[in-house]
Scaffold this active site. Structure first.
Site, PDB file in Angstrom:
ATOM      1  N   ASP A  36       0.812  -1.223   0.000  1.00 18.18           N
ATOM      2  CA  ASP A  36       0.000   0.000   0.000  1.00 18.18           C
ATOM      3  C   ASP A  36       0.846   1.275   0.000  1.00 18.18           C
ATOM      4  O   ASP A  36       0.661   2.148   0.863  1.00 18.18           O
ATOM      5  CB  ASP A  36      -0.925   0.013   1.227  1.00 18.18           C
ATOM      6  CG  ASP A  36      -1.769  -1.241   1.337  1.00 18.18           C
ATOM      7  OD1 ASP A  36      -2.226  -1.733   0.296  1.00 18.18           O
ATOM      8  OD2 ASP A  36      -1.978  -1.719   2.466  1.00 18.18           O
ATOM      9  N   GLU A 205     -11.444   0.919  -3.200  1.00 18.01           N
ATOM     10  CA  GLU A 205     -10.776   1.458  -2.014  1.00 18.01           C
ATOM     11  C   GLU A 205      -9.520   2.218  -2.433  1.00 18.01           C
ATOM     12  O   GLU A 205      -9.241   2.402  -3.616  1.00 18.01           O
ATOM     13  CB  GLU A 205     -10.420   0.313  -1.058  1.00 18.01           C
ATOM     14  CG  GLU A 205      -9.550  -0.755  -1.706  1.00 18.01           C
ATOM     15  CD  GLU A 205      -9.449  -2.032  -0.882  1.00 18.01           C
ATOM     16  OE1 GLU A 205     -10.259  -2.215   0.053  1.00 18.01           O
ATOM     17  OE2 GLU A 205      -8.557  -2.854  -1.183  1.00 18.01           O
TER      18      GLU A 205
END
Length: 535
Positions: A36, A205
């Site tokens: 991420d 997301e």
């Protein structure tokens, strides 16, 4: 004369660096458990942050001058009372995706503490820290991001389906609301701005908003962080939307390459423009070898070129190729190597190196660094429980690696153990420990604990070593660095791979001590620890 000499030496050094600077770089740019990624630039300095889940310190921050060579400079969470990762926090919970941004001389890290207290941000003038106490926002979802528009207004961009409509499975999305950073709270109305690029998009997301050529661009991750992972882009004339998906979506994915392609699960990207007007993207991906992804989600780099689609700037990822490359031309930036972490840590400093991590928040300090030795308290906590055990570990960053340590441990109690451990989560790990007058090799796979080998060993001083070869590992012990004996058979290191262990974390290796539920005053001393790549 001295000034002339300094100038000459500087010129020579510059020429040497220019001559040795490679034309290409290799992916991943951060190997091992670094998922991420989010990135920002301040002048000619680049800063990148990654999620950290149940690990402490949390939110590792790297610095680079060339987007290829990265140095770990600090963490966003460093104080036990800053953001708590408490006892009972489940595996792969805690600090999810983080966004790093810079505005008016202040750095921001915004993220979610899952199963803790939700969404928050911290600030700092220096990205190496210290970072502020958290500003809790009480907002829904995960993976928040920040965007400042030209008028100075700040917008919170979050993940969730706030529309109230659930007309297909796993419908999520991105929403926006103004954030008052002076008050530290969200103001005005929240608005849903996308549910993804298609009518059945799943798990939308990781949203980020950018402004280019007067247009607003919304980048999101879709498909979940597994094989179906992807990056999609949406455009708008207003920060509030409507955001229209580009026809070219997904703009980046590896799912179309099939399950045999060596890099998979690519997604969760962030974009950055260099001072030379080049665009690049960082994103996560997993490398597969022998059908297993040992090192979990890593950080990759790829060039981006903007082209026009119906009057809007469309990002083309790795033009002419369309997927991540293991090697390609590096960014047009001055080659800036960084100091590598020493292979051998002899624990001579007053603080542990930044590479070392703990499980969950250590509310008390149960280790000391004195006279070139790391001393760890033998405590009741064990690896199999959701606690903060006496465990000090670092990331495994290579498919072929070696880790070793010299330990002094003189307990005569069979419940007290200390030694070397490979750890992925509470149900998947391998440990080689000294127990009274024996050495024991124990493997735990999906919660099933099994003793793999046991040998007699006299003496309080022992050397431990693990040699990893992707999904195979050999454990050894000895009375010196030149006298190792193998214990047990070759071990199955796929225990700590994504395919077996699951979850969002990654593999670590390091030192461990426990009294298995019983209070103890014993201590384990480690003189040094070596981690290195085996080529």
């Amino acid at each position: 004369m001295k000034k002339i000499l300094k100038v000459m030496l500087l010129l020579v050094a510059t020429q040497i660096i220019a001559q040795t600077a490679p034309e290409t770089f290799e992916n991943p740019i951060l190997s091992g458990f670094y998922p991420d990624p989010s990135i920002c630039r301040v002048g000619d300095d680049y800063y990148m942050v990654n999620s950290s889940f149940e690990w402490f310190p949390g939110m590792p921050i790297h610095h680079s001058k060339d987007l290829v060579n990265w140095e770990l400079i600090g963490y966003g969470i460093t104080r036990p009372n800053q953001v708590e990762l408490p006892k009972g926090l489940k595996d792969s919970r805690g600090i999810y995706a983080v966004t790093i941004r810079h505005h008016d001389g202040v750095f921001y890290l915004i993220t979610t503490c899952v199963n803790c207290d939700g969404n928050f941000y911290v600030t700092a003038k220096n990205p190496a820290g210290p970072w502020s106490d958290p500003v809790w926002l009480g907002s829904r979802g995960i993976d928040p991001s920040l965007f400042w528009d030209d008028d100075g207004k700040c917008y919170y961009v979050g993940h969730a389906n706030i529309s109230g409509l659930n007309d297909w499975p796993d419908k999520n999305g991105a929403w926006i609301q103004e954030l008052d950073t002076k008050q530290g709270k969200l103001i005005g109305q929240a608005k849903q701005i996308t549910h993804g690029h298609a009518a059945n998009a799943r798990w939308t997301e990781g949203p980020h908003i950018y402004k280019k050529d007067g247009k607003y661009l919304l980048l999101v991750a879709e498909g979940g962080t597994g094989f179906q992972h992807s990056v999609t882009m949406h455009h708008s004339d207003s920060v509030w939307g409507p955001y229209v998906p580009f026809h070219s979506n997904p703009v980046m994915s590896h799912r179309q390459l099939g399950k045999d392609f060596p890099v998979h699960s690519v997604g969760h990207a962030d974009l950055i423009e260099t001072q030379n007007n080049e665009w690049w993207a960082v994103m996560l991906g997993k490398r597969k070898k022998e059908d297993f992804s040992l090192l979990a989600r890593e950080t990759f780099l790829t060039p981006v070129k903007f082209e026009s689609e119906e009057g809007y700037p469309l990002p083309v990822f790795n033009p002419g190729i369309g997927h991540l490359s293991f090697e390609q031309k590096r960014p047009n930036l001055p080659w800036s190597p960084v100091k590598k972490v020493e292979e051998k840590d002899e624990f001579v400093n007053s603080e542990l190196g930044l590479e070392w991590n703990f499980l969950r928040t250590p509310y008390s300090k149960w280790y000391t660094l004195e006279k070139g030795s790391l001393t760890i308290d033998v405590r009741p906590e064990v690896l199999d429980s959701l606690v903060n055990p006496s465990l000090i570990v670092r990331r495994i960053q290579h498919h072929k690696f070696e880790a070793s340590t010299k330990m002094v441990f003189n307990s005569k109690k069979s419940n007290e153990q200390a030694g070397l451990v490979v750890y992925r989560n509470s149900t998947n790990h391998i440990q080689l420990v000294k127990e009274k007058n024996e050495l024991v090799l124990i493997a735990t796979k999906k919660g099933n604990r099994k003793e793999m080998a046991r040998v007699p060993f006299k003496g309080k001083e022992v050397y431990f070593k693990i040699e990893g070869d992707n999904i195979r590992a050999t454990f050894s012990y000895g009375t010196s660095e030149n006298d190792y004996k193998t214990i047990g058979d070759t071990q199955d290191l796929s225990i700590v791979s994504d395919e077996v262990a699951g979850g969002f974390s990654g593999p670590f290796v390091g030192m461990y001590a426990t009294s298995n539920g019983v209070k103890s005053k014993s201590k384990a001393n480690f003189d040094w620890f070596i981690y290195k790549e085996n080529k």
